[in-house]
Structure formats: structure tokens, C-alpha cells
Design an enzyme around this catalytic site. Structure first.
Site, PDB file in Angstrom:
ATOM      1  N   ALA A  67     -18.329-123.342 -17.397  1.00 41.99           N
ATOM      2  CA  ALA A  67     -19.492-122.650 -16.840  1.00 41.99           C
ATOM      3  C   ALA A  67     -19.311-121.136 -16.929  1.00 41.99           C
ATOM      4  O   ALA A  67     -20.254-120.408 -17.259  1.00 41.99           O
ATOM      5  CB  ALA A  67     -19.705-123.068 -15.383  1.00 41.99           C
ATOM      6  N   ASP A 111     -21.793-125.635 -10.998  1.00 45.45           N
ATOM      7  CA  ASP A 111     -20.784-124.763 -11.593  1.00 45.45           C
ATOM      8  C   ASP A 111     -21.419-123.501 -12.163  1.00 45.45           C
ATOM      9  O   ASP A 111     -20.950-122.383 -11.938  1.00 45.45           O
ATOM     10  CB  ASP A 111     -20.037-125.500 -12.709  1.00 45.45           C
ATOM     11  CG  ASP A 111     -19.258-126.689 -12.202  1.00 45.45           C
ATOM     12  OD1 ASP A 111     -19.203-126.874 -10.977  1.00 45.45           O
ATOM     13  OD2 ASP A 111     -18.717-127.443 -13.026  1.00 45.45           O
TER      14      ASP A 111
END
Length: 969
Positions: free
Chosen positions: A672, A715
Site C-alpha cells: 500500500a 491499508d
């Protein structure tokens, strides 16, 4: 899972102080793994010295007999065709099938284990073996111990280390195979370790030897004369095990003036007239010595022979083979390697790599007599010469391997065992270890030069035109790294340098035009405090940004001005193309995670024949083709998502450099952070106005649709929207940020790395997610049935309006977390099966309505526990958030800690725990229990993110004593 080591250790063999065999004839049983010919060829080098010394050698192998008999024409050599392990199963010459490898090993060496052991024990006794040698067959060591015969292993890797990565991909239910292999190896007296070795913690002790390698027997001139090849002709040796007959070996693959000798070509493979098919029994070292360079995949045999002949080795990476990065690094340190990407190999664009191979000058100057040295060690051991084993290493192989993984053996040095892995494989002790060549005192230097790390911090050789450093030391270090790259970008100059430069730094040095603007973006990783895998079921989650972050530097260039690598120019020339937009990516830290350091593609690859952006499915297939470059999907995938979702048209080239301190596979959202940093850099370079929330949702599309990982959005939201020293409170239903929760001054969170690699793309995470969505569909059906029953019986009026409304909601519910625990227990728990086969589910309920996972009809899925987890987790997270605002008391910390312990237990019930994370949580609980009343400093702990390894989050009081306890854990 494992057997008792004590019952199998032989007490009557020479090395344990028993009978000495003197100088007479010895009998060696030499077991050879079933993986590839490289093991067989190095066994030949050791066995021929043993035979020449007058000893009997029985080779136990699945390899063809001619491999041994051709090079050892001795009556003392005996071949026994038995296969006792299976190595790595390859779906093609470049791809390992992790699942099939573990299943094949199970069928070969586990399923009938006791029968195999009994047969081997009887056979060893029948030949009166003095010593068992294993390269690197696990069960041979166990059989030797049961037969009362000492055993020694000879290798550069062991199967427990190789298979440990496969377990991450295939699922932890295969973990027992790894432990059993380690336990088998632990019966060996010691390991004779070959150069280019990987970590092998299962062995008690180690002796290093030089290269065990076959050497050339005939001169270059004689070989060329015999093959009718003139001295001025450039010759490439193509040496691939398991070569695919469909590979195109056409004349245009080779530059003018080149020929190619092909080893192991299938009979049906068509070859151009510049390609010469070598005989099956050709002696490869002679061919290599007579050629100018070699093209193949890295294995010990090809690697060692290239080093010994001082020939450049052009290699194509294999997927999922942990031995390779260690051999590759040794090639690099000896200036012997040239990496060819798989796309150029398969499409025949070999020219730039062959030209590069002629320029480099391999420098290996080590000894080549490892076969003789190893044979001497084996003879001495068989005669009973004492060899002292370090007392601190006398523990079971499974325990040593488990400890090695837990203490981060795969990515950092095991305390007290740093000599067991190569120096280059040990990252620095700073949190910035992925920034290459950054000294540990750089932050202190910055403080001395600039005072406290404030917004006014300066970086030499860089003019910051817009934005500022926000007092971030890691960003300042990244900019300093960029400033140094300009001095390191001359590849040819590096050939003359005293020490070879890493390929990633050379590529980065030639990436940017330093007179033009470079955009730099930073995105942090995150610590999952509460919520975790409940995100895909719509839970409230609490996420904390961490100091470790990913930096991306991006330069936008008109196509004609971009600095291009030679193989890109060759690709365009072959297609008759002029200047066109290209994406060039360099990633620092590639060696630590076994991925290719560079990637490039034409932006036109993202368009179909109608000049429209390709589908996400097509993009997924594009990046899936080569596992070593699949990481680029996280980066280049952001470009396609921006094209498809907001209609951006990219007509310029992009040069992108990535340096991430967010550790991969640790459950702290390294992917992420990479996606958010990349998309942020693109947005800044192209003037795109994208809100943090929208950016996070777009980045999730990259991961779900292009990478193919079934993750939730938390995330990306934590990386894009998080604030320092606060918890991001977010409801994962259309990524709705509730608030940023201040962390009270009397509360602190720590993240502890379990050392066990985690993957949300792994089998266990996907199965639990499937179970949750299948459970949701069953709950919907149950709610509909209750409503139908009430209507048929005419008792609707007797039902409470609130109950009816709730049942109607449940029948259409998109998110499990909107169902409270009491309603789950009142109406649905009894209807949720513990397990159900995929085919049975689809027959009764149809689709599970999750676009990112697929039900396998023959597989059995756990449903009741995965479906219940997010419902209870959502309640725990809400309670946790409320408790954070309560008065600062021990009772508050106790309650917060208990909620974390409950969350960890629920993960474990889902099957997403691991030995390492369980151990860390247990140590925190033990430390809390040991503390005197009112003196506890640590209160709770839980596994984080997708589970199955990764990081453990701990809650406690801030302070020196707490930090001391964390270090003790």
C-alpha cells in the site's frame, strides 16, 4: 510432526568415539537429490576422488547413469536408481510450482516414510556403509542414524530453507514438511558448505570448502577445431535445464558474427542455422571454456562452471527458487553476471545482453579444488577422526529452523550465528536498511549539519523548488541518495572500479536527467492496531502510520529526451519504432526479496488495438508472466488505473525510482505504501487533483484488479490519510473515515517482527476470506427463510417490528459487520456449517459474491469461524476506540490489552496464526503475568494485518522500563 532425535543418533560410529577404520577401504553411500543435473555433476567431482583413493562409492540417485559413469570409469562406482526426494516441481524451465512441489515431496518422502526408512536401513547395513553422504536428501540422514552410520551433508542450500517460502504461497498446512526435513538434517554430523550458500540453520556445524566444480579438459582451440568453428566467431553457449521445445531459437536472436551452441535441446525443437545442437553427453565445461559467454538459468552447476572458466553468465531469473539470490550475488561480486529479463529472452532480443557480456571481465580467483577437499573431509570422518560439535548448537533441527525463522534469519542475522549467512545478506541495523550504502550515523550527521530535524533542513546538491521535508530525516537521506546517484551512473566506468557496483545503483544512476525536475513522494507503512482482516467485511478499523516509509522519485520526460537502457532501444529498433513513451522503474533493495531490480514497458502496452486502455484482467496477465518482475504491477498498475478511472492520457515517459524502508512480507502494508507513494508522485508530476481518500480507493483497485490480491481498503487509507501519533478510525464500507483518534500520552504501541513472512496473496488468507463471504451468503439465505416462514405461517404480526426490520436487512446485508453479535448467536450460528465443500456451497447457495476470490469446487472451506470473526472483531474495535477515551487507569490498559488478546485468539481460530506470532504474544502475556501488582508495563498483543506471520502489535505504557521489556520479548 517430528520424531525424537535422540533415539536415532548413532552412538557406535567413529565420530562419536567408536571404532576407527584405519587406512583401509571405505564404503560410502552417496545420496543425490532428484532436483536437476547440477547436483549430480558436483557429486561426480567428490565421488571420483573417493574412487581414485580406492574406496567403494554407491550413488543413490534418480539421475541417468551416464552422468556418473561417463566421468568416473571405475569399477568401484555403483549406481542405485532410487528417488527419495523430489526437489522443486517446475511448470516450465523458469517457473516453480510451489503447491505441486510440496505435494510431490509429500508423496515421495512422507506418505510411505516408514517403509522407505526401513528399506534404506536394511540396504545401508547390507553394504556395510562407513559413511552416508547426502546432497541434499533429507531422509538419508535419518536412515543413516537408524542404521547406526554417521552422515554428512554436502551442499550450498537445504530443502527446508527452499520450501519455507513455498509454505507462504501454498498454505501453512504444509509446514510440517519443513519441520520434518529440518529434523532429518539435524541427524547429520556436520555440513560441508559450498560457496554461494544460503542459510541452513538445521545443521549443527559447518565446514566451508572451495568450489566443487568440473573444469575444462580440452583447450578452447581444440574444441572449436573439432566443432568446425573459427576462432574469430563469437560463440554463445545456451545451457538451460528443462528447455522448452516451443522456445523460438531463430537466427535473428543473435547479432552478426555470432553462433550459439545449444545444450539439452529437445529433439523436436527447431533451430536456426546459427544454432548448433550439442550431443547429450557433451562435456559442458569444455564447451563453456571454448565459448565467449553462457546464457541460462542460475543453478549451482552453471554458476560454478561460469566462475571457474571466468565466462560472463547471462541469466534469466527463475520463479520461487530461494537458492538463486545467493548464487546471483556471488556472480555479481565477481563481475560475472548479466541479467536478461524474461520478456526479452522469449522474444529473442538478445543483442544488448551479448554485447554487455563481452565487456565485463569476470574476476573469480578462488580455489577450484573443492571436490578434493570435500573428499578428504569425508574420508577422515568415515575413519572416525574426531570432530567437535559446538554445544550451543546441539538442539533439534526443527527447533533450530524455527528459531532461525523467528529471529528473522531470512532477512537479518541470527544473533550469534552471523557467520552462517553471507555478509551482503545482512541488512544494516537501521530502519532505513533498504537505502543502499547509507551509513548508520547519517541522521546524526544531518543533525550536526543542520541542527534539529526541522522544516528548514537542507540537502546538499539539491534545490527544493516546491514543498518541504516536514522535518523527516528519511526523506533527507533519500534526497542525499539521489544526489549521489549522478556520480555512479557510468556503467563502463564501474567495470574499472575497484569494487563492483550493484546493478540497481547502476541502473538508478542512469535513470534521470539531473538538470530537470524530479518529483519525490513519501508514503508510510501502517501498524494494524485493531480490525485487521475484518476490513473486507466492513468493520471499523484502527490503523497507525509508522515511521518506516516508501519514497518514490519520478521524472516526467518527452519521449525523445528520456534516458533509455540499451535493451529498450534495441526493442524499439527491432519494431522499427521511433521515440515513444516508456516507463522505466528501478527498485532499491531487490536482492533482499529476490526480485528483479528494474522493469520497463512501453506505455502503449496499456492500450488495445482500438487505442483504448486494456482491461484489468489483461493487465493482470501482463504482469503475471514473470514473477521476478511481478512487483512492477504495484507501480505501473497505478498508471492504468488513472487511465481507466479518471481518464488521464499519458503521452510523456516516466522514470521512477523506489526506495522503501517498509519491510515486505511483515504485515505493515509495504504494498500500500508503494502504491500510494507512486500515485502521489504521478499526481504531482501531472497536476492531478486527487483527494487522499480517492487516491486510496484508486490504489486499492491496483492491488485488487491488477496485482490480484484480495485485500480491503484499510491499508491504502492508512497510508494516504493517516496522521502522525494518531489512530485512523475508519469504517471499511466505502472507505469512510470517522476520525483521527489521539493516542493518549500514557499509551504506546509497538510493532515486533516475528521474522515469518506473511502474504495476503497466500492460500490461508484467501481461504478465510472465502469462508467469511460464504458465511455471509448463508446468513442472507437463513434470514430470507425465516421471513418466508413467518409469511407462510401468517405470524408476521406476532413478530417484533424491530426483528422483522433486522431480518429484512440481514437478507440483503452487504457487510457481515453490520450484524451485531447477539443477532448472530440468536439466529445464525447454528446454521453456519463448520466446513463445506465448494461444490456443495455453489449447488445450494450459488455465488458467494466476492469478485476477488474464487471457490474451488473440490476444496473444503471453514465457514463458521471466519464468518463469526469479523462480527465479533467489529464489536471489539468499537469497544477499543471508546476505551481509549476513558480515564487513564490500569483498568483501562487491562481492558485494552484483553481486547487485543481476544483478537489474536480469534485470528488463531481462523487458522491465520503462526508459531512466531503466537510465541511473541505468549511472551507478552507471560511478562504481564510476572509483573507485580500495579507495575505491569505491557498489557496486550495481537497478530496484525492478514496474519500467518508478519508483525505483532503490543500495547503498553511508554517509558524506559516498557522499552526494556519489549527488547526482552
Amino acid at each position: 510432526m517430528t520424531e525424537s532425535m535422540a533415539q536415532d543418533v548413532p552412538h557406535n560410529c567413529g565420530l562419536y568415539g567408536g571404532e576407527s577404520y584405519g587406512d583401509g577401504e571405505l564404503v560410502f553411500a552417496y545420496y543425490v537429490t532428484g532436483h536437476g543435473f547440477g547436483h549430480a555433476t558436483r557429486v561426480v567431482e567428490v565421488a571420483r576422488h573417493l574412487c581414485a583413493a580406492g574406496h567403494e562409492v554407491y550413488i543413490v540417485t534418480g539421475a541417468p547413469e551416464f552422468v556418473f559413469k561417463r566421468d568416473i570409469p571405475s569399477s568401484r562406482l555403483h549406481i542405485r536408481k532410487v528417488l527419495l526426494d523430489s526437489g522443486a516441481v517446475q511448470s516450465d524451465a523458469l517457473t516453480v510450482d510451489c503447491q505441486a512441489s510440496l505435494e510431490q515431496y509429500y508423496r515421495t518422502a512422507v506418505e510411505n516414510r516408514e517403509v522407505l526408512l526401513a528399506l534404506e536401513v536394511d540396504w545401508l547395513k547390507s553394504i556395510r556403509a562407513n559413511l552416508v553422504v547426502s546432497d541434499i536428501v533429507p531422509i538419508a540422514c535419518r536412515a543413516a542414524a537408524r542404521a547406526g552410520v554417521p552422515s554428512i551433508c554436502v551442499s550450498n542450500f537445504s530443502w527446508d530453507f527452499i520450501y519455507s517460502e513455498y509454505v507462504t504461497v501454498a498454505g501453512k498446512h504444509h509446514q510440517s514438511i519443513v519441520w520434518q526435513i529440518a529434523e532429518d538434517y539435524s541427524n547429520a554430523l556436520f555440513l560441508i558448505r559450498l560457496p554461494g550458500y544460503s542459510p541452513m540453520p538445521a545443521f549443527r556445524d559447518v565446514i566451508d570448502v572451495p568450489l566443487v566444480v568440473r573444469t575444462a579438459r580440452r583447450s578452447r582451440q581444440q574444441v572449436r577445431k573439432d566443432l568446425g568453428v573459427d576462432e574469430v566467431v563469437k560463440v554463445l553457449l545456451l545451457n538451460f535445464g528443462g528447455q522448452d521445445a516451443r522456445w523460438s531459437l531463430k537466427n535473428e536472436n543473435l547479432p552478426p558474427g555470432w553462433l550459439c551452441w545449444v545444450c539439452g535441446a529437445p529433439a523436436e525443437q527447431e533451430l536456426g542455422n546459427k544454432f548448433m545442437r550439442m550431443d547429450r553427453d557433451s562435456y559442458v565445461p569444455d564447451l563453456l571454456a571454448a565459448s565467449d559467454c553462457m546464457l541460462g538459468k542460475i543453478g549451482y552447476g552453471t554458476f560454478s562452471e561460469a566462475l571457474s572458466c571466468k565466462k560472463a553468465f547471462i541469466f534469466v531469473r527463475r520463479d520461487h527458487f530461494n537458492e538463486e539470490p545467493f548464487l546471483r550475488k556471488m556472480l555479481e561480486l565477481n563481475r560475472g553476471g548479466v541479467e536478461m529479463n524474461r520478456r526479452d529472452f522469449l522474444s529473442g532480443r538478445w543483442g544488448p545482453y551479448l554485447e554487455r557480456a563481452l565487456v565485463i571481465k569476470p574476476t573469480y580467483a578462488g580455489s577450484l579444488d573443492g571436490g578434493k577437499v570435500a573428499a578428504t573431509l569425508l574420508k577422515n570422518a568415515a575413519r572416525g577422526e574426531a570432530y567437535t560439535i559446538k554445544p550451543d548448537l546441539q538442539q533439534s533441527g526443527a527447533r533450530r529452523l524455527r528459531d532461525a525463522i523467528i529471529f528473522g534469519f531470512q532477512l537479518q542475522a541470527h544473533p550469534g550465528r552471523v557467520d552462517d549467512i553471507p555478509d551482503w545478506y545482512v541488512p544494516s541495523r537501521t530502519r532505513l536498511d533498504l537505502l543502499p550504502e547509507v551509513k548508520t550515523n547519517d541522521i546524526e550527521v544531518l543533525k550536526q549539519q543542520n541542527g534539529p530535524l526541522t522544516r528548514e533542513i537542507q540537502v546538499d546538491d539539491f534545490d527544493i523548488l516546491e514543498g518541504d521535508l516536514h522535518g523527516l530525516a528519511d526523506t533527507a537521506l533519500f534526497l542525499r541518495t539521489l544526489a549521489r546517484l549522478d556520480e555512479e551512473g557510468d556503467v563502463r566506468a564501474s567495470d574499472l572500479a575497484e569494487k563492483p557496483q550493484e546493478r540497481e545503483r547502476l541502473a538508478a544512476g542512469g535513470l534521470f536527467r539531473w538538470e530537470d525536475d524530479v518529483v519525490v513522494a513519501r508514503a508510510p507503512g501502517r501498524l494494524d492496531v485493531m480490525g485487521g482482516i475484518a476490513d473486507y467485511s466492513g468493520s471499523l478499523v484502527l490503523q497507525m502510520p509508522i515511521k518506516e516509509a516508501c519514497h518514490v522519485a519520478l521524472q516526467r520526460s518527452p519521449p525523445g529526451k528520456q534516458r533509455l537502457w540499451k535493451h529498450i532501444m534495441a526493442r524499439h529498433a527491432a519494431k522499427g519504432l521511433g521515440a515513444r513513451p516508456v516507463v522505466c522503474i528501478v527498485s532499491f533493495g531487490s536482492d533482499k526479496v529476490n526480485r528483479a531490480p528494474t522493469f520497463d514497458m512501453d506505455i502503449s502496452d496499456f492500450f488495445d488495438s482500438s487505442d483504448e486502455p486494456i482491461t484489468y484482467e489483461a493487465a493482470h496477465k501482463y504482469f503475471e508472466h514473470d514473477a521476478s518482475q511481478k512487483w512492477a504491477a504495484y507501480v505501473a498498475g497505478t498508471i492504468l488505473v488513472l487511465m481507466r478511472e479518471i481518464g488521464v492520457r499519458f503521452n510523456d515517459s516516466m522514470s521512477i525510482l523506489i526506495s522503501s524502508a517498509v519491510p515486505e512480507g511483515k504485515g505493515v502494508s509495504s504494498s500500500a505504501a508503494l502504491e500510494v507513494a507512486t500515485m502521489s508522485a504521478i499526481a504531482a508530476a501531472y497536476g492531478l487533483n486527487i483527494s487522499p481518500r480517492e487516491l486510496a480507493v484508486l490504489c486499492q483497485k491496483v492491488e485488487n484488479h491488477i496485482v490480484g490480491t484480495p485485500c480491503g481498503v484499510m491499508d491504502q487509507m492508512a497510508s494516504a490519510c493517516g496522521e502522525a501519533n494518531k489512530l485512523l478510525a475508519m469504517v471499511c464500507q466505502q472507505a469512510e473515515v470517522q476520525e483521527h483518534v489521539n493516542i493518549p500520552s500514557h499509551v504506546q504501541f509497538w510493532g515486533i517482527d516475528s521474522g515469518i513472512r506473511h502474504s495476503v496473496g497466500g492460500a490461508d488468507y484467501g481461504s478465510v476470506r472465502l469462508g467469511a463471504f460464504m458465511g455471509r451468503r448463508i446468513i442472507q439465505a437463513k434470514a430470507s427463510n425465516i421471513l418466508d416462514r413467518l409469511q407462510v405461517s401468517g405470524t408476521n404480526g406476532d413478530a417484533d417490528d424491530a426483528d422483522l426490520h433486522s431480518l429484512m436487512q440481514d437478507a440483503e446485508e452487504k457487510y457481515l459487520c453490520n450484524i451485531p453479535p447477539h443477532r448472530l448467536e440468536a439466529h445464525y450460528t447454528s446454521s453456519l456449517p463448520e466446513t463445506m465443500r465448494g461444490e456443495e456451497f455453489t449447488k445450494v447457495y450459488g455465488n458467494h459474491n466476492d469478485p476477488f476470490t474464487k471457490i474451488i469446487p473440490s476444496k473444503s472451506y471453514t465457514i463458521q469461524v471466519p464468518a463469526a470473526h469479523p462480527i465479533y472483531e467489529n464489536f471489539r474495535v468499537k469497544s477499543f476506540a471508546v476505551l481509549l477515551t476513558a480515564a487513564a487507569t490500569d483498568a483501562q490498559l487491562e481492558a485494552l490489552g484483553e481486547l487485543m488478546f481476544q483478537s489474536h485468539h480469534s485470528y488463531s481460530k481462523c487458522g491465520l496464526d503462526s508459531h512466531g506470532t503466537n510465541r511473541l504474544v505468549a511472551l507478552v502475556r507471560r511478562m504481564k503475568q510476572k509483573a507485580k501488582p500495579d507495575t505491569a508495563t505491557l498489557f496486550g498483543a495481537k497478530i496484525t494485518g492478514g496474519g500467518c506471520g508478519g508483525t505483532v502489535c503490543v500495547i503498553g505504557r511508554p517509558g524506559i522500563e516498557s522499552s526494556s521489556n519489549i527488547y526482552e520479548v
